[in-house]
Design a protein around this motif. Structure first.
Motif, mmCIF file in Angstrom:
data_model
loop_
_atom_site.group_PDB
_atom_site.id
_atom_site.type_symbol
_atom_site.label_atom_id
_atom_site.label_comp_id
_atom_site.label_asym_id
_atom_site.label_seq_id
_atom_site.Cartn_x
_atom_site.Cartn_y
_atom_site.Cartn_z
ATOM 1 N N LEU A 1 -0.430 -41.215 -36.602
ATOM 2 C CA LEU A 1 -0.139 -40.538 -35.335
ATOM 3 C C LEU A 1 -1.437 -40.219 -34.594
ATOM 4 N N LYS A 2 -2.434 -39.747 -35.336
ATOM 5 C CA LYS A 2 -3.726 -39.441 -34.733
ATOM 6 C C LYS A 2 -4.369 -40.697 -34.162
ATOM 7 N N GLU A 3 -4.289 -41.797 -34.920
ATOM 8 C CA GLU A 3 -4.880 -43.058 -34.455
ATOM 9 C C GLU A 3 -4.134 -43.618 -33.250
ATOM 10 N N ARG A 4 -2.800 -43.499 -33.256
ATOM 11 C CA ARG A 4 -2.020 -43.973 -32.103
ATOM 12 C C ARG A 4 -2.359 -43.164 -30.855
ATOM 13 N N ASN A 5 -2.488 -41.845 -31.023
ATOM 14 C CA ASN A 5 -2.834 -41.000 -29.877
ATOM 15 C C ASN A 5 -4.227 -41.330 -29.343
ATOM 16 N N GLN A 6 -5.153 -41.662 -30.238
ATOM 17 C CA GLN A 6 -6.493 -42.064 -29.791
ATOM 18 C C GLN A 6 -6.427 -43.364 -29.005
ATOM 19 N N ALA A 7 -5.568 -44.270 -29.457
ATOM 20 C CA ALA A 7 -5.408 -45.541 -28.743
ATOM 21 C C ALA A 7 -4.797 -45.318 -27.362
ATOM 22 N N LEU A 8 -3.884 -44.369 -27.260
ATOM 23 C CA LEU A 8 -3.238 -44.061 -25.978
ATOM 24 C C LEU A 8 -4.216 -43.430 -24.987
ATOM 25 N N LYS A 9 -5.261 -42.803 -25.493
ATOM 26 C CA LYS A 9 -6.225 -42.108 -24.625
ATOM 27 C C LYS A 9 -7.275 -43.051 -24.037
ATOM 28 N N CYS B 1 -7.963 -48.383 -21.000
ATOM 29 C CA CYS B 1 -7.015 -49.509 -20.964
ATOM 30 C C CYS B 1 -6.383 -49.637 -22.344
ATOM 31 N N PRO B 2 -5.300 -48.908 -22.600
ATOM 32 C CA PRO B 2 -4.693 -48.897 -23.934
ATOM 33 C C PRO B 2 -4.313 -50.295 -24.419
ATOM 34 N N ASP B 3 -4.662 -50.585 -25.667
ATOM 35 C CA ASP B 3 -4.327 -51.862 -26.304
ATOM 36 C C ASP B 3 -2.903 -51.757 -26.849
ATOM 37 N N GLN B 4 -1.959 -52.352 -26.122
ATOM 38 C CA GLN B 4 -0.552 -52.209 -26.505
ATOM 39 C C GLN B 4 -0.231 -52.936 -27.811
ATOM 40 N N THR B 5 -0.976 -53.972 -28.127
ATOM 41 C CA THR B 5 -0.766 -54.651 -29.409
ATOM 42 C C THR B 5 -1.133 -53.722 -30.565
ATOM 43 N N THR C 1 2.783 -48.136 -34.298
ATOM 44 C CA THR C 1 4.187 -47.726 -34.155
ATOM 45 C C THR C 1 5.032 -48.261 -35.302
ATOM 46 N N LYS C 2 4.841 -49.530 -35.642
ATOM 47 C CA LYS C 2 5.627 -50.154 -36.705
ATOM 48 C C LYS C 2 5.388 -49.461 -38.046
ATOM 49 N N GLN C 3 4.120 -49.139 -38.321
ATOM 50 C CA GLN C 3 3.812 -48.451 -39.574
ATOM 51 C C GLN C 3 4.369 -47.025 -39.573
ATOM 52 N N MET C 4 4.321 -46.365 -38.419
ATOM 53 C CA MET C 4 4.858 -45.012 -38.304
ATOM 54 C C MET C 4 6.365 -44.997 -38.532
ATOM 55 N N ILE C 5 7.040 -46.002 -38.028
ATOM 56 C CA ILE C 5 8.492 -46.092 -38.205
ATOM 57 C C ILE C 5 8.838 -46.199 -39.681
ATOM 58 N N GLN D 1 1.147 -42.573 -20.037
ATOM 59 C CA GLN D 1 0.914 -41.639 -18.932
ATOM 60 C C GLN D 1 0.373 -40.305 -19.428
ATOM 61 N N TYR D 2 0.984 -39.782 -20.514
ATOM 62 C CA TYR D 2 0.589 -38.477 -21.044
ATOM 63 C C TYR D 2 -0.476 -38.582 -22.138
ATOM 64 N N LYS D 3 -0.843 -39.841 -22.503
ATOM 65 C CA LYS D 3 -1.874 -40.079 -23.519
ATOM 66 C C LYS D 3 -1.547 -39.383 -24.838
ATOM 67 N N ASN D 4 -0.266 -39.400 -25.172
ATOM 68 C CA ASN D 4 0.197 -38.700 -26.368
ATOM 69 C C ASN D 4 1.540 -39.270 -26.803
ATOM 70 N N THR D 5 1.789 -39.308 -28.115
ATOM 71 C CA THR D 5 3.047 -39.822 -28.645
ATOM 72 C C THR D 5 4.138 -38.785 -28.478
ATOM 73 N N GLN D 6 5.116 -39.100 -27.640
ATOM 74 C CA GLN D 6 6.165 -38.145 -27.300
ATOM 75 C C GLN D 6 7.351 -38.161 -28.254
ATOM 76 N N LEU D 7 7.437 -39.195 -29.090
ATOM 77 C CA LEU D 7 8.611 -39.396 -29.937
ATOM 78 C C LEU D 7 8.180 -39.462 -31.400
ATOM 79 N N GLY D 8 8.931 -38.783 -32.261
ATOM 80 C CA GLY D 8 8.628 -38.880 -33.680
ATOM 81 C C GLY D 8 8.995 -37.638 -34.459
#
Length: 368
Positions: free
Chosen positions: A158-166, A169-173, A179-183, A248-255
């Motif tokens: 979650l911390k790493e995903r949030n860093q990527a979102l910040k 130009c976020p790397d969606q890949t 995301t897949k590992q978090m799921i 947009q919010y640079k943060n994981t909103q779901l989980g």
């Protein structure tokens, strides 16, 4: 599980103190407020989780004028004795087992398994969802190493995903990989949380009638973003729908870090309809239910710490609480009011606490 011996050095208002406790007995710590009753309970709790339930700063537990404190204990667990020592100076902790240094907290935490009730727990029902998640997570961490490892891994992702979102130009890949590992982690966490809450409420529902006379029912609803039966594909679609908002919010909103647990009394939220006495009764049922789960999974009861438990319980509920405490459990009760000796049908030791000094009296139940 039992604390056999406990020693304090420069801890709270105790300069140097030594206690011997009886196996499976009730230990009643009586005295006026601010005399040192809760400090004894806090010391035992600190050995369990290496943190206080009263302060976030360990420096606050050091006796005034001193630079450090030490807590030592002999703990009997499943027929063997553990010698534990925690030395704290500022924010630094040094831990020992049988006088040998312990390198990792995980090798120390859990050796003493203690379940605590304290007045601040009453905010569980009205506090933020984070407080209720913490309550559930802390107990599951004690019971399941797999849960501990999975939750820790999820929090790292979650911390790493949030860093990527910040990133500009976020790397969606990359975000998709996280995301897949978090799921995968969340499917395990959701399943274990749901099973634990279900089991805890089954225990609590059996205990609560002792307080309510059988006229009320407590329950809980686990509120999470996904269902246990949802596939990984279904959860991936949920994350795909919120990706733009996450960026947009640079943060994981779901989980599962947003989960909540809604406690109910007769189908209505406890926080909305319950009196202070009803909340206390519900909380005690949860704590005693937790102790029963630990017993069934571990083969021994935890140590039960009841700090200021009788406040806002009427005389009848106080007596019923004493009656329902398992005889195979070591228990510590703090009280500002004297507790009648004839309430107990088991070994009980009374301690009069005054300004960090302790006067001990043993009461053995005699058969008439």
């Amino acid at each position: 599980m039992n604390i056999k011996k406990l020693k304090f050095y420069h801890f709270r208002n105790y300069d140097k103190a030594s206690f011997s406790f009886e196996k499976n007995a009730v230990h009643v710590l009586q005295g006026k407020n601010a005399q040192g009753k809760t400090n004894i309970v806090e010391g035992i709790y600190f050995l369990s989780l290496l943190r206080s339930f009263r302060t976030n700063k360990t420096v606050n537990m050091i006796r005034h004028g001193q630079s450090s404190f030490v807590i030592e204990a002999e703990v009997e667990t499943k027929g063997r004795v553990e010698e534990l020592k925690a030395a704290v100076s500022g924010t630094k902790k040094q831990l020992f087992r049988f006088n040998d240094p312990v390198a990792r907290y995980s090798e120390f935490v859990g050796t003493v398994n203690a379940v605590l009730f304290c007045p601040d727990d009453m905010t569980l029902f009205s506090d933020s969802p984070a407080a209720r998640r913490k309550f559930i997570d802390m107990e599951l961490i004690k019971l399941s190493r797999s849960y501990t490892a999975t939750l820790s891994h999820y929090q790292k992702l979650l911390k790493e995903r949030n860093q990527a979102l910040k990133q500009p130009c976020p790397d969606q890949t990359l975000i998709g990989i996280y995301t897949k590992q978090m799921i995968a982690d969340q499917k395990i966490i959701i399943r274990q949380r749901a099973a634990f809450v279900k089991e805890l409420m089954e225990k609590a529902q059996k205990l609560y009638p002792f307080f309510s006379g059988g006229e009320e029912k407590i329950d809980a609803i686990y509120e999470t973003f996904a269902k246990e039966e949802d596939t990984e594909t279904a959860m991936e679609k949920m994350y795909a729908k919120t990706l733009e908002r996450d960026i947009q919010y640079k943060n994981t909103q779901l989980g599962i870090h947003k989960d909540d647990f809604l406690f109910l009394l007769n189908g209505m939220p406890v926080v909305q309809i319950a009196s202070q006495g009803q909340k206390r009764s519900a909380l005690l049922s949860l704590k005693l239910g937790l102790a029963q789960i630990i017993y069934e999974k571990d083969g021994q009861y935890p140590i039960l710490l009841l700090d200021d438990v009788f406040s806002e319980l009427d005389q009848d509920r106080r007596k019923k609480l004493i009656e329902m405490l398992p005889h195979e459990m070591q228990i510590f009760i703090t009280s500002a009011e004297p507790i009648p000796k004839d309430w107990f049908d088991r070994p009980v030791k009374f301690y009069e606490i005054e300004n960090g000094t302790v006067k001990e009296e043993t009461h053995e139940r005699t058969e008439e």
